[in-house]
Design a protein around this motif. Structure first.
Motif, PDB file in Angstrom:
ATOM      1  N   TRP A  60      -7.231  10.559   4.888  1.00 17.17           N
ATOM      2  CA  TRP A  60      -7.886   9.262   5.085  1.00 17.17           C
ATOM      3  C   TRP A  60      -8.302   9.144   6.551  1.00 17.17           C
ATOM      4  N   ILE A  61      -9.595   9.032   6.778  1.00 17.37           N
ATOM      5  CA  ILE A  61     -10.123   9.093   8.135  1.00 17.37           C
ATOM      6  C   ILE A  61      -9.574   7.972   9.018  1.00 17.37           C
ATOM      7  N   GLU A  62      -9.499   6.763   8.512  1.00 12.62           N
ATOM      8  CA  GLU A  62      -9.030   5.622   9.313  1.00 12.62           C
ATOM      9  C   GLU A  62      -7.530   5.379   9.187  1.00 12.62           C
ATOM     10  N   GLY A  63      -6.828   6.261   8.471  1.00 11.51           N
ATOM     11  CA  GLY A  63      -5.450   6.002   8.099  1.00 11.51           C
ATOM     12  C   GLY A  63      -5.396   5.656   6.619  1.00 11.51           C
ATOM     13  N   SER A  64      -4.352   6.083   5.950  1.00 14.40           N
ATOM     14  CA  SER A  64      -4.245   5.874   4.510  1.00 14.40           C
ATOM     15  C   SER A  64      -4.135   4.389   4.185  1.00 14.40           C
ATOM     16  N   PRO A  65      -4.476   4.000   2.951  1.00 14.93           N
ATOM     17  CA  PRO A  65      -4.310   2.593   2.561  1.00 14.93           C
ATOM     18  C   PRO A  65      -2.887   2.085   2.759  1.00 14.93           C
ATOM     19  N   GLU A  66      -1.891   2.956   2.493  1.00 12.14           N
ATOM     20  CA  GLU A  66      -0.496   2.534   2.700  1.00 12.14           C
ATOM     21  C   GLU A  66      -0.226   2.228   4.171  1.00 12.14           C
ATOM     22  N   PHE A  67      -0.745   3.090   5.039  1.00 14.94           N
ATOM     23  CA  PHE A  67      -0.560   2.877   6.477  1.00 14.94           C
ATOM     24  C   PHE A  67      -1.192   1.567   6.915  1.00 14.94           C
ATOM     25  N   LYS A  68      -2.425   1.344   6.530  1.00 15.08           N
ATOM     26  CA  LYS A  68      -3.142   0.145   6.968  1.00 15.08           C
ATOM     27  C   LYS A  68      -2.486  -1.127   6.415  1.00 15.08           C
ATOM     28  N   GLU A  69      -2.003  -1.058   5.191  1.00 16.80           N
ATOM     29  CA  GLU A  69      -1.327  -2.212   4.600  1.00 16.80           C
ATOM     30  C   GLU A  69      -0.018  -2.518   5.330  1.00 16.80           C
ATOM     31  N   TYR A 265       6.145   6.638   6.147  1.00 15.76           N
ATOM     32  CA  TYR A 265       7.590   6.642   5.875  1.00 15.76           C
ATOM     33  C   TYR A 265       8.345   5.871   6.964  1.00 15.76           C
ATOM     34  N   ILE A 266       7.959   6.068   8.208  1.00 17.29           N
ATOM     35  CA  ILE A 266       8.595   5.334   9.315  1.00 17.29           C
ATOM     36  C   ILE A 266       8.378   3.833   9.156  1.00 17.29           C
ATOM     37  N   LEU A 267       7.153   3.427   8.895  1.00 14.10           N
ATOM     38  CA  LEU A 267       6.849   2.005   8.767  1.00 14.10           C
ATOM     39  C   LEU A 267       7.533   1.380   7.548  1.00 14.10           C
ATOM     40  N   GLN A 268       7.699   2.147   6.500  1.00 12.20           N
ATOM     41  CA  GLN A 268       8.416   1.640   5.323  1.00 12.20           C
ATOM     42  C   GLN A 268       9.873   1.341   5.641  1.00 12.20           C
ATOM     43  N   HIS A 269      10.404   2.007   6.655  1.00  8.98           N
ATOM     44  CA  HIS A 269      11.811   1.826   7.023  1.00  8.98           C
ATOM     45  C   HIS A 269      11.949   1.182   8.408  1.00  8.98           C
ATOM     46  N   ARG A 270      10.996   0.346   8.716  1.00 13.09           N
ATOM     47  CA  ARG A 270      10.960  -0.338  10.016  1.00 13.09           C
ATOM     48  C   ARG A 270      12.254  -1.104  10.293  1.00 13.09           C
ATOM     49  N   ASP A 271      12.747  -1.852   9.322  1.00 17.60           N
ATOM     50  CA  ASP A 271      13.931  -2.682   9.548  1.00 17.60           C
ATOM     51  C   ASP A 271      15.146  -1.833   9.910  1.00 17.60           C
ATOM     52  N   GLN A 272      15.315  -0.689   9.235  1.00 21.30           N
ATOM     53  CA  GLN A 272      16.462   0.169   9.540  1.00 21.30           C
ATOM     54  C   GLN A 272      16.323   0.804  10.917  1.00 21.30           C
TER      55      GLN A 272
END
Length: 372
Positions: A60-69, A265-272
């Protein structure tokens, strides 16, 4: 194009690999992927499984949809389309400045701060005024100085919040005053936001949540402890984001499939991650406070629970030769204040592991005794 040497990077490039006790860095103690998996409780091969069936194309050129979300969810009213992935916050800052600044523009930059924010505009032909911070005012700038500097052709105001190297956080009320000044001439406000106050993240207000012409840059390098991923982002309104897209094609094609997946993966586990880092920051900040209280040749306006600080030395020697002698004789690495135009000070990155911090501070104190 002429540009000044990047002071802190040139120092680190030359000396960081010579250090035994590196207490100069502004990242919260960097993590391995194994550290991250242990923190999340996932199986050791969890991340590898995500990659096994992923094609190593441009992705994904601009970052994946998961990343942007995930990134957009950390702001009050930001859509994923307003997020553009970059090569770290340095890439984000460069993209914003390269896209907006033209010869003859007027730019106001907080100073001292991250060197990109004033020297890149200069290199692009802008007239740059330096909005100085003041140690006597807890490293805050004076809003009246900004009002005196603003011009009809002021294109951009650049801030570093929290500040590198001092760790000072500009609060919501002060940022609102900056926005009101910017509105008088329609100036953009670019804020490098890589340092989050982890004692209470709610104290932090992003510029994009205050101002339609605000531009936020950030990355996974500092508060997230993953500088090696080299992923950052810009957030701006739709019009500005579209402008960035045009220039981005000249500066970066993509962040890379591997880096994007790890960033998600890092952003999904931001709280931890933030829970781990909050404990580290608060523990090490207490160590720093105690050391300063008992070291007669050092004083400091303490940082706002972010990973960088800027103590002041009381010695009869310039800071840069002192720091070089310190490194060669004790193995302790600091960044001299001259690299930030703050002679007599040094950048102390206190968020390394506790053993390195305690040993580095102890050796620094022993070295300072030569001046007693």
């Amino acid at each position: 194009m002429q540009i000044a040497e990047f002071g802190i990077e040139a120092w680190l490039n030359q000396w960081e690999n010579s250090a035994t006790y590196d207490i100069s860095q502004s990242t919260i103690s960097s993590m391995t992927i194994s550290d991250l998996l242990n923190l999340t409780g996932d199986a050791p091969d969890t991340f590898a499984k995500q990659l096994n069936d992923t094609k190593m194309n441009y992705g994904w050129i601009e970052g994946s949809p998961e990343f942007k979300e995930l990134v957009s969810s950390h702001y009050a009213n930001v859509k994923p389309s307003q997020v553009l992935q970059t090569n770290g916050a340095t890439g984000a800052n460069y993209l914003a400045l390269f896209s907006l600044v033209e010869p003859g523009d007027h730019v106001i930059s907080e100073y001292p701060s991250y060197q990109q924010l004033f020297d890149i505009p200069r290199s692009l032909g802008a007239d740059v005024d330096l909005w100085r911070i003041h140690e006597a005012d807890n490293w805050y700038p004076d809003i009246n100085d900004l009002k005196a500097m603003i011009r009809p052709n002021t294109k951009l105001i650049c801030l570093n919040n929290a500040n590198n190297p001092t760790g000072t956080l500009l609060d919501r009320d002060f940022l609102s005053q900056v926005v009101e000044v910017a509105k008088t001439v329609g100036a953009y406000v670019l804020v490098d936001e890589v340092y989050l106050p982890l004692d209470d993240p709610k104290k932090f207000t992003s510029i994009v949540d205050l101002y339609d012409r605000g531009i936020a840059t950030n990355s996974l390098s500092k508060s997230y402890s993953f500088p090696g991923v080299r992923i950052g982002w810009t957030v701006a309104n739709d019009e500005v984001s579209d402008l960035f897209r045009k220039y981005r094609d000249y500066t970066m094609i993509c962040g890379g499939v591997f880096n994007d997946r790890l960033a998600v993966y890092i952003l999904q586990h931001r709280d931890q991650i933030f829970a781990r880092n909050r404990a580290l920051v608060m523990n090490n900040l207490a160590i720093l406070k105690d050391w300063i209280a008992n070291e007669p040749r050092v004083s400091c306006v303490l940082p706002q629970a972010v990973s960088t600080s800027c103590p002041k030395l009381d010695i009869p020697e310039a800071t840069e030769p002192f720091c070089l002698r310190l490194l060669k004789e004790t193995g302790v690495l600091l960044i001299p204040g001259e690299r930030f135009d703050l002679p007599g000070h040094f950048r102390l990155g206190y968020c390394t592991d506790e053993t390195t911090l305690r040993t580095g501070l102890d050796r620094l104190s022993q070295f300072l005794r030569q001046f007693d």
